[in-house]
Design a protein around this motif. Structure first.
Motif, PDB file in Angstrom:
ATOM      1  N   THR A  45       0.854  -1.185   0.000  1.00 49.35           N
ATOM      2  CA  THR A  45       0.000   0.000   0.000  1.00 49.35           C
ATOM      3  C   THR A  45       0.894   1.241   0.000  1.00 49.35           C
ATOM      4  OG1 THR A  45      -0.147  -0.058   2.416  1.00 49.35           O
ATOM      5  CG2 THR A  45      -1.909  -1.134   1.187  1.00 49.35           C
ATOM      6  N   SER A  46       0.308   2.378  -0.328  1.00 52.37           N
ATOM      7  CA  SER A  46       1.099   3.599  -0.465  1.00 52.37           C
ATOM      8  C   SER A  46       0.397   4.773   0.177  1.00 52.37           C
ATOM      9  CB  SER A  46       1.355   3.895  -1.949  1.00 52.37           C
ATOM     10  OG  SER A  46       2.040   5.117  -2.117  1.00 52.37           O
ATOM     11  N   GLN A  47       1.183   5.622   0.822  1.00 51.15           N
ATOM     12  CA  GLN A  47       0.680   6.885   1.384  1.00 51.15           C
ATOM     13  C   GLN A  47       1.478   8.021   0.751  1.00 51.15           C
ATOM     14  OE1 GLN A  47       1.403   7.382   5.575  1.00 51.15           O
ATOM     15  NE2 GLN A  47       0.530   9.430   5.643  1.00 51.15           N
ATOM     16  N   SER A  48       0.794   8.939   0.119  1.00 54.67           N
ATOM     17  CA  SER A  48       1.468  10.071  -0.509  1.00 54.67           C
ATOM     18  C   SER A  48       1.939  11.049   0.561  1.00 54.67           C
ATOM     19  CB  SER A  48       0.528  10.776  -1.487  1.00 54.67           C
ATOM     20  OG  SER A  48       1.146  11.929  -2.018  1.00 54.67           O
ATOM     21  N   GLY A  52       5.612  14.215  -4.880  1.00 54.17           N
ATOM     22  CA  GLY A  52       6.097  13.000  -5.515  1.00 54.17           C
ATOM     23  C   GLY A  52       6.762  12.006  -4.593  1.00 54.17           C
ATOM     24  N   ARG A  53       6.679  12.249  -3.294  1.00 52.34           N
ATOM     25  CA  ARG A  53       7.296  11.323  -2.322  1.00 52.34           C
ATOM     26  C   ARG A  53       6.216  10.456  -1.694  1.00 52.34           C
ATOM     27  NH1 ARG A  53      12.138  10.396  -0.765  1.00 52.34           N
ATOM     28  NH2 ARG A  53      12.696   9.691   1.341  1.00 52.34           N
ATOM     29  N   HIS A  54       6.570   9.187  -1.421  1.00 53.85           N
ATOM     30  CA  HIS A  54       5.599   8.213  -0.908  1.00 53.85           C
ATOM     31  C   HIS A  54       6.192   7.417   0.245  1.00 53.85           C
ATOM     32  CE1 HIS A  54       2.760   8.464  -4.393  1.00 53.85           C
ATOM     33  NE2 HIS A  54       3.858   8.895  -4.996  1.00 53.85           N
ATOM     34  N   CYS A 129      10.209   6.820  -0.333  1.00 52.95           N
ATOM     35  CA  CYS A 129      10.845   6.854  -1.643  1.00 52.95           C
ATOM     36  C   CYS A 129      10.182   7.914  -2.510  1.00 52.95           C
ATOM     37  CB  CYS A 129      10.736   5.490  -2.325  1.00 52.95           C
ATOM     38  SG  CYS A 129       9.026   4.932  -2.515  1.00 52.95           S
ATOM     39  N   ASP A 130      10.853   8.222  -3.623  1.00 54.84           N
ATOM     40  CA  ASP A 130      10.307   9.150  -4.606  1.00 54.84           C
ATOM     41  C   ASP A 130       9.734   8.378  -5.782  1.00 54.84           C
ATOM     42  OD1 ASP A 130      11.015  11.589  -3.311  1.00 54.84           O
ATOM     43  OD2 ASP A 130      13.097  11.222  -3.889  1.00 54.84           O
ATOM     44  N   GLU A 131       8.631   8.881  -6.308  1.00 59.25           N
ATOM     45  CA  GLU A 131       8.067   8.292  -7.522  1.00 59.25           C
ATOM     46  C   GLU A 131       8.934   8.672  -8.712  1.00 59.25           C
ATOM     47  OE1 GLU A 131       3.815   8.127  -9.989  1.00 59.25           O
ATOM     48  OE2 GLU A 131       3.996   9.277  -8.116  1.00 59.25           O
ATOM     49  N   ALA A 132       9.183   7.689  -9.587  1.00 54.66           N
ATOM     50  CA  ALA A 132      10.028   7.923 -10.752  1.00 54.66           C
ATOM     51  C   ALA A 132       9.173   8.075 -11.996  1.00 54.66           C
ATOM     52  CB  ALA A 132      11.018   6.778 -10.934  1.00 54.66           C
ATOM     53  N   ALA A 133       9.673   8.861 -12.938  1.00 56.05           N
ATOM     54  CA  ALA A 133       9.006   8.970 -14.234  1.00 56.05           C
ATOM     55  C   ALA A 133       9.222   7.678 -15.006  1.00 56.05           C
ATOM     56  CB  ALA A 133       9.579  10.150 -15.009  1.00 56.05           C
TER      57      ALA A 133
END
Length: 255
Positions: A45-48, A52-54, A129-133
């Motif tokens: 699961t992910s929390q913003s 762009g960081r999670h 972590c950061d979301e990547a393009a």
């Protein structure tokens, strides 16, 4: 072995793939080692956190031997297992959990466990972590808008599988109905309005997917002029393919 990744989780992240893989392999490996029957389930699961960081949370749940509450404080200590009998029976030193804890903390996360002796354990850990393009061509775009409102019957004896399929179908705007056995599915088919599609689990006790498909096929053959109006999809986690006799016996081409 089952896994699910929640909606909203970034498809690609910037992080240490080697450390993350080592932690996941250790926790999943432990789940398999200590589980004689049932399943090992991985959920992400992910929390913003904004910009762009999670914060990703990984949960590895098993239906194994579990851990007594008074011994859980030992788990993440170096060279320690729950007790000596565990080492004799399953092998290992317990060092993997201590290393996993260090790796998770290096990635800015936390690790903890919930367990009940004889029922199973769930190990949790988080990383930031950061979301990547990612190039658009590498992303699977699912646009099932033309199937919105479709009535889907899901037949699977595994509650985790049913929950995953239910959530996926609902996210596509479909109307899923769950059945835990072949007999329950046949009862629903007799009482409910027609379904647009049936998803069948191959491996089920008493009446497996093939037997259920044959039964549905026979019943519809006797009650409807169009014997093939309701499509069925077989889901299987086994590597062996159906033999020709079985596959042809439920094929529309078979006279």
């Amino acid at each position: 072995m089952v896994y699910t990744i929640a909606d909203g989780t970034p498809p690609v992240i910037v992080g240490d793939v080697t450390r993350l893989r080592q932690v996941l392999l250790n926790l999943v490996g432990n789940g398999i080692k200590f589980t004689e029957a049932g399943e090992v389930f991985v959920e992400v699961t992910s929390q913003s956190l904004g910009a762009g960081r999670h914060r990703l949370q990984f949960a590895v749940r098993d239906t194994g031997i579990g851990i007594p509450e008074d011994r859980m404080d030992r788990l993440f200590q170096s060279f320690s297992q729950v007790d000596a009998s565990t080492t004799r029976r399953f092998g290992g030193t317990g060092l993997g959990l201590a290393i996993s804890k260090q790796l998770v903390e290096l990635m800015g996360g936390l690790v903890w466990v919930e367990s009940q002796a004889g029922v199973g354990s769930t190990f949790f850990f988080t990383i930031e972590c950061d979301e990547a393009a990612q190039p658009a061509s590498h992303i699977l775009e699912v646009e099932p808008s033309h199937h919105k409102g479709a009535r889907i019957l899901v037949v699977d004896d595994n509650a985790t599988n049913r929950a995953i399929l239910n959530r996926q179908l609902l996210s596509w705007g479909m109307q899923p109905t769950m059945a835990a056995s072949g007999n329950e599915a046949l009862s629903l088919l007799a009482l409910q309005p027609p379904f647009d599609l049936i998803l069948l689990d191959m491996q089920m006790p008493e009446m497996d997917g093939v037997m259920l498909a044959q039964s549905i096929y026979r019943k519809r053959s006797g009650a409807h002029g169009d014997r093939y109006a309701m499509p069925m999809i077989m889901l299987s986690s086994i590597a062996d393919q159906l033999d020709n006799d079985v596959s042809f016996s439920i094929s529309p081409q078979q006279s």
